[in-house]
Design an enzyme around this catalytic site. Structure first.
Site, PDB file in Angstrom:
ATOM      1  CE  LYS A  22      -1.593   1.707   3.951  1.00 42.39           C
ATOM      2  NZ  LYS A  22      -1.549   3.162   4.210  1.00 42.39           N
ATOM      3  CG  ASN A  23       2.639   2.528   3.547  1.00 46.01           C
ATOM      4  OD1 ASN A  23       1.515   3.034   3.483  1.00 46.01           O
ATOM      5  ND2 ASN A  23       3.142   2.055   4.678  1.00 46.01           N
ATOM      6  CB  CYS A 116      -4.170   6.307  11.159  1.00 47.66           C
ATOM      7  SG  CYS A 116      -4.770   4.776  10.411  1.00 47.66           S
ATOM      8  NE  ARG A 121       0.064  10.451  10.423  1.00 51.65           N
ATOM      9  CZ  ARG A 121      -0.426   9.410   9.748  1.00 51.65           C
ATOM     10  NH1 ARG A 121       0.365   8.502   9.274  1.00 51.65           N
ATOM     11  NH2 ARG A 121      -1.716   9.278   9.554  1.00 51.65           N
ATOM     12  CG  ASP A 304       3.519   1.570   9.439  1.00 47.87           C
ATOM     13  OD1 ASP A 304       3.099   2.370  10.291  1.00 47.87           O
ATOM     14  OD2 ASP A 304       3.492   1.800   8.218  1.00 47.87           O
ATOM     15  NE  ARG A 397      -6.925   4.305   5.885  1.00 53.16           N
ATOM     16  CZ  ARG A 397      -5.823   4.634   6.569  1.00 53.16           C
ATOM     17  NH1 ARG A 397      -5.728   4.342   7.839  1.00 53.16           N
ATOM     18  NH2 ARG A 397      -4.835   5.254   5.967  1.00 53.16           N
TER      19      ARG A 397
END
Length: 417
Positions: A22-23, A116, A121, A304, A397
């Site tokens: 995903k990232n 999230c 951030r 993560d 997600r």
């Protein structure tokens, strides 16, 4: 709203393949805005965040087509330079459309992002980088208004390592005039995957994967084809799932070299972990020792995987100290693990986990973010009884068919409404 019902008592065994990252997929999909024409990608995971990205690209005037794990983006001249709040609020990565739109069209209007709730951030590093390349930035009514007739290359030093900031700047610099040097750049494998695709489009990028990245601007980029790298966080999560159930699980279609920090800590804890070029395997271990971890940018222990590793430590022998240095609010899963009987003392950025080898006890819990969701599912695999994980939409997600993959390994996991 879907929930996940996890019943303990099953040892996981077998082989499981990892989906695309995903990232890595998200910034690469946004990079298509730099070049008109048809871009084709393989190994794109089926996830909510990919759907949100497709919606945003469509709102800008692109056409997206999914055929299984192949994803195509047809880019024409954009009909809009605005990424609206209703779309951006769903996913923090939406800010990554700022650099490509600004570099290609000279202006961009992007809502401040959501995502999230694991910390502030701030995107000030992104905006300061664009300013260094000559952009005029204004914040107005919750939107970033950016303008630049032509971005000009410059040296940008990030005071704090930022993955998103590095990605945004790298994409913007591909069409800037002259050379851009990014110092203290993020070194994550997903950065490398993005740079590889940009270079396939005709960009001139070197140094990706190190702390200094050089980009020489070009006049034009053209679409290409690219396979998204494997998801290292999913790979690590599945490896921990095998470990926590004292099972024998082989994780395939992954890059173990991207997870050296996790593998080292698991071996320190007492697990046997074997690796090949594209697989890793954990072997049964009845008890394991508590070890300390400190999260930090790649190649150190990934934030993560912190929540998932904490779940593993809740049933270890001894006491582990888990230090979170990347996000200031990433211990929201602690209280939920404690509902399962975990003995954890949380502080501001440190959690002291006193392992309970006798195990945890099932209870209803609530997911607060993507990785917290995974940690609660993992804990549920060994918490005596049935654990009901609420707000499982977070899981969708970032994990493709996690319940199916765990079920195929022998877990008793099912989605309930």
């Amino acid at each position: 709203m879907d929930k996940m019902l996890v019943t303990s008592g099953r040892q996981l065994n077998g082989s499981v393949a990892v989906s695309g990252a995903k990232n890595a997929a998200l910034p690469i999909l946004f990079s298509t805005l730099l070049a008109e024409g048809e871009h084709t990608f393989g190994n794109v995971p089926v996830l909510k965040d990919i759907e949100s990205t497709a919606e945003l690209l469509q709102s800008l005037g692109c056409e997206t087509i999914r055929e299984g794990h192949t994803f195509k983006v047809q880019v024409a001249k954009l009909k809009s330079f605005e990424a609206h709040y209703d779309l951006v609020r769903k996913m923090r990565a939406s800010i990554l459309c700022l650099g490509p739109i600004l570099a290609k069209y000279g202006e961009a209007v992007v809502s401040l992002p959501g995502g999230c709730a694991i910390g502030t951030r701030p995107i000030d590093l992104h905006l300061d980088a664009m300013k260094t390349l000559g952009a005029e930035i204004e914040l107005k009514e919750g939107y970033v208004l950016a303008k630049a007739k032509k971005l000009k290359g410059a040296t940008v030093f990030f005071e704090k390592t930022t993955v998103g900031g590095t990605e945004n700047l790298m994409m913007a610099a591909t069409l800037a005039e002259g050379e851009t040097i990014i110092e203290n750049a993020a070194k994550e494998p997903e950065i490398v995957d993005l740079a590889n695709y940009l270079n396939k489009m005709g960009a001139k990028i070197s140094g990706h994967g190190t702390s200094v990245i050089k980009i020489t601007g070009v006049e034009k980029l053209t679409p290409a084809r690219h396979d998204i790298m494997p998801d290292r966080i999913e790979a690590g999560t599945l490896l921990i799932a095998g470990a926590i159930t004292s099972g024998e699980v082989e994780v395939t279609k992954c890059n173990p070299q991207d997870l050296e920090a996790l593998i080292l800590k698991m071996r320190d804890s007492g697990f046997r972990v074997d690796t090949t070029k594209n697989s890793m395997k954990v072997f049964p271990q009845r008890t394991w020792e508590a070890v300390d971890i400190t999260t930090a940018p790649h190649p150190l222990f990934p934030t993560d995987l912190q929540a998932q590793f904490m779940a593993l430590m809740t049933v270890a022998k001894g006491t582990s100290v888990i230090t979170e240095t990347v996000f200031e609010n990433r211990f929201m899963h602690v209280n939920e693990l404690m509902r399962l009987g975990a003995d954890i003392t949380p502080k501001t950025q440190v959690a002291v986990v006193r392992g309970r080898p006798d195990g945890l006890t099932a209870a209803p819990v609530m997911a607060t973010d993507l990785r917290a969701s995974a940690s609660l599912v993992l804990a549920g695999l060994i918490a005596k009884g049935e654990t009901l994980v609420n707000r499982i939409y977070h899981l969708d997600r970032g994990y493709e068919n996690l319940e199916l993959k765990l079920s195929n390994l022998g877990a008793q996991v099912k989605r309930v409404n």
